[in-house]
Design an enzyme around this catalytic site. Structure first.
Site, PDB file in Angstrom:
ATOM      1  N   TYR A  54      -0.562  -4.230  -3.842  1.00 41.62           N
ATOM      2  CA  TYR A  54       0.490  -5.096  -4.374  1.00 41.62           C
ATOM      3  C   TYR A  54       1.631  -5.152  -3.367  1.00 41.62           C
ATOM      4  O   TYR A  54       2.041  -4.131  -2.823  1.00 41.62           O
ATOM      5  CB  TYR A  54       0.983  -4.547  -5.717  1.00 41.62           C
ATOM      6  CG  TYR A  54       2.188  -5.264  -6.271  1.00 41.62           C
ATOM      7  CD1 TYR A  54       2.047  -6.415  -7.030  1.00 41.62           C
ATOM      8  CD2 TYR A  54       3.477  -4.782  -6.037  1.00 41.62           C
ATOM      9  CE1 TYR A  54       3.161  -7.077  -7.539  1.00 41.62           C
ATOM     10  CE2 TYR A  54       4.592  -5.429  -6.542  1.00 41.62           C
ATOM     11  CZ  TYR A  54       4.432  -6.575  -7.291  1.00 41.62           C
ATOM     12  OH  TYR A  54       5.538  -7.226  -7.792  1.00 41.62           O
ATOM     13  N   HIS A  55       2.172  -6.354  -3.143  1.00 40.63           N
ATOM     14  CA  HIS A  55       3.201  -6.566  -2.122  1.00 40.63           C
ATOM     15  C   HIS A  55       4.582  -6.584  -2.762  1.00 40.63           C
ATOM     16  O   HIS A  55       4.907  -7.478  -3.543  1.00 40.63           O
ATOM     17  CB  HIS A  55       2.944  -7.890  -1.410  1.00 40.63           C
ATOM     18  CG  HIS A  55       3.596  -7.999  -0.061  1.00 40.63           C
ATOM     19  ND1 HIS A  55       4.960  -7.856   0.114  1.00 40.63           N
ATOM     20  CD2 HIS A  55       3.077  -8.226   1.169  1.00 40.63           C
ATOM     21  CE1 HIS A  55       5.244  -8.007   1.404  1.00 40.63           C
ATOM     22  NE2 HIS A  55       4.117  -8.222   2.059  1.00 40.63           N
ATOM     23  N   GLY A  56       5.417  -5.591  -2.451  1.00 40.76           N
ATOM     24  CA  GLY A  56       6.782  -5.562  -2.943  1.00 40.76           C
ATOM     25  C   GLY A  56       7.673  -6.519  -2.174  1.00 40.76           C
ATOM     26  O   GLY A  56       7.253  -7.161  -1.208  1.00 40.76           O
ATOM     27  N   GLU A 111       3.891 -13.282  -3.035  1.00 41.31           N
ATOM     28  CA  GLU A 111       4.080 -12.230  -4.035  1.00 41.31           C
ATOM     29  C   GLU A 111       5.390 -11.488  -3.794  1.00 41.31           C
ATOM     30  O   GLU A 111       6.083 -11.118  -4.745  1.00 41.31           O
ATOM     31  CB  GLU A 111       2.911 -11.255  -3.972  1.00 41.31           C
ATOM     32  CG  GLU A 111       2.830 -10.292  -5.138  1.00 41.31           C
ATOM     33  CD  GLU A 111       1.465  -9.633  -5.198  1.00 41.31           C
ATOM     34  OE1 GLU A 111       0.608 -10.107  -5.976  1.00 41.31           O
ATOM     35  OE2 GLU A 111       1.256  -8.646  -4.449  1.00 41.31           O
TER      36      GLU A 111
END
Length: 314
Positions: free
Chosen positions: A89-91, A162
């Site tokens: 998951y890309h913050g 994202e």
């Protein structure tokens, strides 16, 4: 006047830490240039000759991670000894991914090849750092070569989109991206899901607006600066590898993806496309499970700060 000054100070602090991270990245590149000249290194950037420099940079980021975010890494035993594709998951700022790379190298002396957005390669003055740390544009051919050479290859299907438009609800913004699944199938390697708890509480973006989305879709540039940088607790979780059975039947496929409303359409497409879809779907489900198991939703900055003092967390 006091209120205005306090407000200005708060805004400056909110953008200061993200700026410092960018500054540290550039200082890493300067360090590599000095190292190359003083040691007269002429070896290829991925050569073991650079390991000493990599260890120095990894130690810096790992120390920063421990001090500022109390960083923890769980599930390293789930990484295969050989090649595999790591999906995460890309913050708003993927600083957690830097922490992961650093600790992985310090613990396992293992270099993970990283697929980055094309805009990263347009940033001036970072060429040597990108080469030595194994960052690549991530074409299908490049990924297959890296996997063939035994590397882990990491990718965030959501990418910049994202980073910009996900929020404290931690929804995955992948669209129809499933190229990573096809590469995994072609290379016959597992996919390993990864997620960092509280990454959105550490760094955030402005609320999504239609005109902001339109600007990004037309330019494909991350024009919005992130803010935050509070010392919230970060924990990265690596899930179990997802193998794929190339002999799966159409009926078994339907059973696996029956919660998708248009799953019947899958029966009308080729076996290879069905396989790619299934692998992508399984990966997305695995990452969503990591989020559901380890993240308070919606995210809370206050709770994320308090977790720094949680001594009983398993």
């Amino acid at each position: 006047v006091v209120v205005v000054l306090l407000a200005i100070s708060a805004i400056l602090v909110a953008f200061l830490v993200p700026f410092l991270i960018l500054l540290f990245i550039y200082l890493n590149n300067i360090f590599l240039v000095i190292y190359q000249r003083n040691s007269q290194v002429k070896a290829e950037p991925l050569s073991d000759v650079w390991d000493s420099a990599r260890r120095t940079m990894a130690s810096f980021w790992d120390t920063y991670a421990r001090v500022w975010h109390g960083y923890e890494l769980h599930g390293v035993e789930n990484l295969p000894e050989g090649p595999g594709i790591l999906v995460y998951y890309h913050g708003a700022i993927p600083v957690d991914y830097l922490y992961f790379l650093s600790r992985l190298f310090l613990w396992k002396k293992r270099l993970c090849m990283s697929v980055a957005d094309h805009f990263v390669f347009r940033l001036p003055g970072l060429r040597l750092l990108l080469e030595v740390t194994g960052v690549m544009p991530g074409s299908r051919e490049e990924c297959l070569v890296a996997l063939k050479n035994g590397y882990l290859v990491s990718i965030s299907p959501g990418g910049v989109r994202e980073a910009l438009f996900s929020n404290e609800s931690y929804q995955l913004v992948w669209g129809k991206r499933k190229g990573f699944a096809q590469v995994a199938l072609d290379a016959k390697v597992p996919i390993i899901p990864m997620y960092t708890q509280n990454i959105r509480e550490g760094y955030r973006m402005l609320k999504e607006r239609r005109f902001l989305r339109q600007i990004y879709e037309s330019t494909r540039l991350p024009f919005m600066p992130p803010y935050g940088g509070l010392p919230v607790k970060f924990r990265t979780y690596i899930g179990e590898p997802i193998p794929y059975d190339p002999n799966i039947s159409a009926e078994e496929l339907v059973e696996k993806v029956k919660e998708i409303s248009d799953y019947a359409v899958l029966l009308c497409i080729s076996r290879s496309l069905r396989a790619s879809f299934l692998f992508s779907f399984q990966t997305k489900t695995a990452i969503q499970a990591l989020i559901n198991n380890h993240q308070t939703i919606p995210g809370s900055i206050w709770k994320a700060l308090l977790e720094r003092f949680d001594k009983h967390h398993k």
